[in-house]
Scaffold this motif. Structure first.
Motif: not given
Length: 79
Positions: A3-4, A7, A19-20, A22-25, A63, A65
């Motif tokens: 994920f990182e 992201a 850092e803002e 998420t997997e749901d973004t 997303t 994710g």
């Protein structure tokens, strides 16, 4: 692909703080991306990962994710 790492690519592409995210973004809604932005993002991710994401799979990616899960499921087997 973690994920990182995804992201970080997205943060750079959309000039946002990783850092803002998420997997749901949601790429289109939360990042205010256009469909062209999304295509450019997919190309950038393909270039970094060497994993091709076909158009029919892109239709199911909404997303961060979804991207991570697709990449994990389609990573080449290590020999």
């Amino acid at each position: 692909m973690e994920f990182e790492a995804i992201a970080a690519i997205i943060a750079e592409h959309f000039d946002v703080d990783a850092e803002e995210l998420t997997e749901d973004t949601d790429i289109l809604e939360d990042l205010n991306a256009t469909s062209m932005d999304a295509v450019e993002l997919i190309v950038a991710i393909e270039n970094v990962t060497d994993i091709s994401i076909p158009d029919d799979a892109v239709d199911d990616i909404h997303t961060i994710g979804d991207i991570v899960n697709y990449l994990k499921a389609n990573m080449p087997e290590e020999e």
